[in-house]
Design a protein around this motif. Structure first.
Motif, PDB file in Angstrom:
ATOM      1  N   LEU A  55     -14.358   1.980  15.852  1.00 39.29           N
ATOM      2  CA  LEU A  55     -14.749   0.990  14.842  1.00 39.29           C
ATOM      3  C   LEU A  55     -15.054   1.661  13.507  1.00 39.29           C
ATOM      4  CD1 LEU A  55     -15.461  -1.872  14.015  1.00 39.29           C
ATOM      5  CD2 LEU A  55     -17.757  -1.508  14.945  1.00 39.29           C
ATOM      6  N   GLY A  56     -15.758   2.778  13.548  1.00 47.23           N
ATOM      7  CA  GLY A  56     -16.082   3.482  12.304  1.00 47.23           C
ATOM      8  C   GLY A  56     -14.843   3.944  11.559  1.00 47.23           C
ATOM      9  N   LEU A  57     -13.881   4.496  12.279  1.00 49.04           N
ATOM     10  CA  LEU A  57     -12.635   4.940  11.652  1.00 49.04           C
ATOM     11  C   LEU A  57     -11.877   3.764  11.050  1.00 49.04           C
ATOM     12  CD1 LEU A  57     -11.363   7.512  14.312  1.00 49.04           C
ATOM     13  CD2 LEU A  57     -12.196   8.037  12.006  1.00 49.04           C
ATOM     14  N   LEU A  58     -11.894   2.640  11.766  1.00 47.95           N
ATOM     15  CA  LEU A  58     -11.165   1.465  11.285  1.00 47.95           C
ATOM     16  C   LEU A  58     -11.814   0.887  10.032  1.00 47.95           C
ATOM     17  CD1 LEU A  58      -8.652  -0.083  12.205  1.00 47.95           C
ATOM     18  CD2 LEU A  58     -10.165  -1.694  13.376  1.00 47.95           C
ATOM     19  N   VAL A  59     -13.141   0.817  10.027  1.00 47.36           N
ATOM     20  CA  VAL A  59     -13.855   0.330   8.845  1.00 47.36           C
ATOM     21  C   VAL A  59     -13.563   1.221   7.644  1.00 47.36           C
ATOM     22  CG1 VAL A  59     -16.135   0.008   7.829  1.00 47.36           C
ATOM     23  CG2 VAL A  59     -15.679  -0.830  10.136  1.00 47.36           C
ATOM     24  N   TRP A  60     -13.573   2.534   7.862  1.00 47.16           N
ATOM     25  CA  TRP A  60     -13.267   3.473   6.772  1.00 47.16           C
ATOM     26  C   TRP A  60     -11.851   3.265   6.254  1.00 47.16           C
ATOM     27  CZ3 TRP A  60      -9.409   7.274   6.927  1.00 47.16           C
ATOM     28  CH2 TRP A  60      -9.370   8.095   5.795  1.00 47.16           C
ATOM     29  N   SER A  61     -10.868   3.115   7.162  1.00 42.26           N
ATOM     30  CA  SER A  61      -9.475   2.959   6.760  1.00 42.26           C
ATOM     31  C   SER A  61      -9.260   1.655   6.001  1.00 42.26           C
ATOM     32  CB  SER A  61      -8.576   3.000   7.999  1.00 42.26           C
ATOM     33  OG  SER A  61      -7.212   2.859   7.648  1.00 42.26           O
ATOM     34  N   PHE A  62      -9.780   0.541   6.537  1.00 44.34           N
ATOM     35  CA  PHE A  62      -9.631  -0.743   5.861  1.00 44.34           C
ATOM     36  C   PHE A  62     -10.385  -0.748   4.537  1.00 44.34           C
ATOM     37  CE2 PHE A  62      -7.942  -2.660   9.736  1.00 44.34           C
ATOM     38  CZ  PHE A  62      -7.106  -3.628   9.229  1.00 44.34           C
ATOM     39  N   GLY A  63     -11.583  -0.170   4.536  1.00 48.02           N
ATOM     40  CA  GLY A  63     -12.372  -0.133   3.310  1.00 48.02           C
ATOM     41  C   GLY A  63     -11.673   0.639   2.203  1.00 48.02           C
ATOM     42  N   ARG A  64     -11.078   1.762   2.560  1.00 48.77           N
ATOM     43  CA  ARG A  64     -10.354   2.559   1.569  1.00 48.77           C
ATOM     44  C   ARG A  64      -9.163   1.798   1.007  1.00 48.77           C
ATOM     45  NH1 ARG A  64      -6.758   7.899   2.718  1.00 48.77           N
ATOM     46  NH2 ARG A  64      -5.617   6.298   3.834  1.00 48.77           N
ATOM     47  N   ASP A  65      -8.418   1.104   1.889  1.00 45.53           N
ATOM     48  CA  ASP A  65      -7.248   0.361   1.427  1.00 45.53           C
ATOM     49  C   ASP A  65      -7.648  -0.833   0.558  1.00 45.53           C
ATOM     50  OD1 ASP A  65      -5.534   2.066   2.701  1.00 45.53           O
ATOM     51  OD2 ASP A  65      -5.233   0.794   4.460  1.00 45.53           O
ATOM     52  N   VAL A  66      -8.688  -1.543   0.969  1.00 42.98           N
ATOM     53  CA  VAL A  66      -9.143  -2.695   0.182  1.00 42.98           C
ATOM     54  C   VAL A  66      -9.611  -2.244  -1.196  1.00 42.98           C
ATOM     55  CG1 VAL A  66     -10.931  -4.464  -0.005  1.00 42.98           C
ATOM     56  CG2 VAL A  66      -9.733  -4.131   2.162  1.00 42.98           C
ATOM     57  N   LEU A  67     -10.327  -1.133  -1.260  1.00 39.58           N
ATOM     58  CA  LEU A  67     -10.796  -0.615  -2.544  1.00 39.58           C
ATOM     59  C   LEU A  67      -9.613  -0.238  -3.428  1.00 39.58           C
ATOM     60  CD1 LEU A  67     -13.183   0.204  -4.312  1.00 39.58           C
ATOM     61  CD2 LEU A  67     -13.143   2.463  -3.196  1.00 39.58           C
ATOM     62  N   TRP A  68      -8.601   0.389  -2.841  1.00 41.00           N
ATOM     63  CA  TRP A  68      -7.406   0.769  -3.620  1.00 41.00           C
ATOM     64  C   TRP A  68      -6.695  -0.473  -4.142  1.00 41.00           C
ATOM     65  CZ3 TRP A  68      -2.205  -0.068  -3.742  1.00 41.00           C
ATOM     66  CH2 TRP A  68      -1.431   0.816  -4.493  1.00 41.00           C
TER      67      TRP A  68
ATOM     68  N   LEU B 237       0.839  -1.198   0.000  1.00 38.95           N
ATOM     69  CA  LEU B 237       0.000   0.000   0.000  1.00 38.95           C
ATOM     70  C   LEU B 237       0.871   1.245   0.000  1.00 38.95           C
ATOM     71  CD1 LEU B 237      -2.598  -1.123   2.669  1.00 38.95           C
ATOM     72  CD2 LEU B 237      -3.169  -0.492   0.313  1.00 38.95           C
ATOM     73  N   PRO B 238       0.416   2.325  -0.600  1.00 37.18           N
ATOM     74  CA  PRO B 238       1.184   3.568  -0.554  1.00 37.18           C
ATOM     75  C   PRO B 238       1.158   4.151   0.854  1.00 37.18           C
ATOM     76  CG  PRO B 238      -0.976   3.961  -1.536  1.00 37.18           C
ATOM     77  CD  PRO B 238      -0.837   2.470  -1.377  1.00 37.18           C
ATOM     78  N   PRO B 239       2.188   4.892   1.242  1.00 38.25           N
ATOM     79  CA  PRO B 239       2.199   5.510   2.578  1.00 38.25           C
ATOM     80  C   PRO B 239       0.964   6.386   2.778  1.00 38.25           C
ATOM     81  CG  PRO B 239       4.346   5.718   1.517  1.00 38.25           C
ATOM     82  CD  PRO B 239       3.403   5.223   0.466  1.00 38.25           C
ATOM     83  N   SER B 240       0.435   6.393   3.981  1.00 40.85           N
ATOM     84  CA  SER B 240      -0.776   7.166   4.262  1.00 40.85           C
ATOM     85  C   SER B 240      -0.742   7.674   5.695  1.00 40.85           C
ATOM     86  CB  SER B 240      -2.023   6.304   4.034  1.00 40.85           C
ATOM     87  OG  SER B 240      -3.185   6.961   4.500  1.00 40.85           O
ATOM     88  N   THR B 241      -0.789   8.993   5.849  1.00 39.52           N
ATOM     89  CA  THR B 241      -0.856   9.587   7.181  1.00 39.52           C
ATOM     90  C   THR B 241      -2.181   9.255   7.843  1.00 39.52           C
ATOM     91  OG1 THR B 241       0.575  11.412   6.482  1.00 39.52           O
ATOM     92  CG2 THR B 241      -0.742  11.752   8.465  1.00 39.52           C
ATOM     93  N   ALA B 242      -3.249   9.236   7.041  1.00 44.37           N
ATOM     94  CA  ALA B 242      -4.575   8.912   7.587  1.00 44.37           C
ATOM     95  C   ALA B 242      -4.589   7.508   8.165  1.00 44.37           C
ATOM     96  CB  ALA B 242      -5.625   9.045   6.487  1.00 44.37           C
ATOM     97  N   ARG B 243      -3.983   6.549   7.468  1.00 44.38           N
ATOM     98  CA  ARG B 243      -3.952   5.172   7.957  1.00 44.38           C
ATOM     99  C   ARG B 243      -3.192   5.082   9.282  1.00 44.38           C
ATOM    100  NH1 ARG B 243      -0.721   2.944   4.465  1.00 44.38           N
ATOM    101  NH2 ARG B 243      -2.329   2.838   2.858  1.00 44.38           N
ATOM    102  N   LYS B 244      -2.055   5.750   9.355  1.00 41.47           N
ATOM    103  CA  LYS B 244      -1.262   5.737  10.584  1.00 41.47           C
ATOM    104  C   LYS B 244      -2.009   6.398  11.733  1.00 41.47           C
ATOM    105  CE  LYS B 244       3.224   5.783   8.213  1.00 41.47           C
ATOM    106  NZ  LYS B 244       4.467   6.561   7.991  1.00 41.47           N
TER     107      LYS B 244
END
Length: 262
Positions: free
Chosen positions: A218-231, A180-187
C-alpha cells in the motif's frame, strides 16, 4: 496485433467464445477438485460472461480480426484470473486450498511479463491490447486485495481500489487523463503489488509479517500514484498558464488596433 481489412464479426465471436469456453472448463475442473459452492460458480460464470461481452464489443469497435498471439496470452491470463476470482468468492463460505490459490495466481502473475514480450517481438502492440492487459492486471490486484482483507482488515481494499478511484477522479478532473512519461519505478511498483499480496495471502509468514508485507504494498502504491498525480497537476498548471499567455498575446494586437481606431 495486425490490422486486417477483411474484418469478419464471426471470427471475432469465435475468439471471445473460445475464451469463455476455456473459462467455464477451468471452473468445472476447480469445482470438481474442491467442491466449489454456488458463490464461486456464480462469480466465475459472471466473470466469464462479462469478459466475453466486453472483449466482443471492443474487438467489434476496433475492427480487429482477432487478438493475435500477445492478446491470446492475455486472454489465457484472464482465464486464470477468473479462476482466482471464483476461489476468492468461494472463500467467504470455505477456505480454498492454498496450493491451488497460489498456483493459479502465480502463473497469472508470471504470464503478465510474457504477453508484453510477445507483442514487442511480433510487432503486434495495439491500444486495445495494452488496455486489455492493464484491466486484467487491475482486476487481479482487486481480487487479491479482497482475499487478503479478510485476514488483515478492510484497509487492504485500498490497494485494489486505488486504480479505480483514480479512473473515477479523472471523470471530475480531466487533467488526470493526460499521458504520463514512461517510468521504471511505476512499472516496478505495479508488478510488486501482485507479488506482495500473494505472499500475504499465502499465509506463509506470521500475522505481523503479512501485515507488514501488505502495508509495504500500500505504501509503495500511494507513493507511485501520488507522484504521478503531482506530475499531472503541475503539467496541467503549466499548460494552462501557457494557454493564457498565448491568448493574451493574441488579444494584444487587437486591443492596439482598437485604441488606434478610437
Amino acid at each position: 496485433m495486425a490490422l486486417n481489412n477483411t474484418y469478419d464479426a464471426r471470427l471475432v465471436q469465435q475468439e471471445t467464445a473460445m475464451g469463455a469456453g476455456v473459462q467455464v472448463l477451468l471452473l468445472a475442473l476447480i469445482g470438481t477438485a474442491i467442491g466449489m459452492g454456488p458463490a464461486g460458480w456464480l462469480t466465475g460464470l459472471a466473470f466469464a460472461i462479462a469478459t466475453w461481452a466486453v472483449l466482443s464489443r471492443a474487438l467489434h469497435r476496433s475492427r480487429l480480426r482477432s487478438f493475435g498471439a500477445a492478446n491470446r496470452v492475455t486472454l489465457g491470463r484472464a482465464t486464470l484470473v477468473g479462476g482466482v476470482t471464483a476461489l476468492v468468492a468461494d472463500s467467504f463460505h470455505s477456505s480454498p486450498p492454498v496450493s491451488l490459490f497460489v498456483g493459479l495466481t502465480a502463473v497469472a502473475l508470471i504470464l503478465d511479463g510474457v504477453d508484453g514480450k510477445v507483442a514487442r517481438r511480433t510487432g503486434t502492440s495495439t491500444p486495445l491490447g495494452a488496455r486489455f492487459d492493464m484491466e486484467v492486471d487491475a482486476f487481479l490486484i482487486l481480487v487479491l486485495s479482497v482475499y487478503v482483507s479478510m485476514q488483515l482488515g478492510p484497509w487492504v481494499l485500498l490497494i485494489g481500489g486505488m486504480r479505480y478511484v483514480f479512473v473515477a477522479a479523472a471523470k471530475v478532473w480531466p487533467w488526470l487523463t493526460a499521458a504520463l512519461p514512461p517510468s521504471t519505478a511505476r512499472k516496478t511498483v505495479a508488478a510488486l503489488q501482485g507479488v506482495l499480496l500473494l505472499l500475504a495471502g499465502a499465509e506463509l509468514l506470521p500475522y505481523l509479517a503479512n501485515f507488514g508485507v501488505a502495508a509495504l504494498a500500500l505504501g509503495l502504491l500511494v507513493w507511485s500514484f501520488g507522484r504521478d498525480v503531482l506530475w499531472l497537476y503541475r503539467t496541467s498548471r503549466v499548460e494552462k498558464a501557457s494557454e493564457t499567455a498565448e491568448t493574451a498575446e493574441a488579444a494584444a494586437p487587437r486591443q492596439v488596433r482598437e485604441l488606434v481606431a478610437g
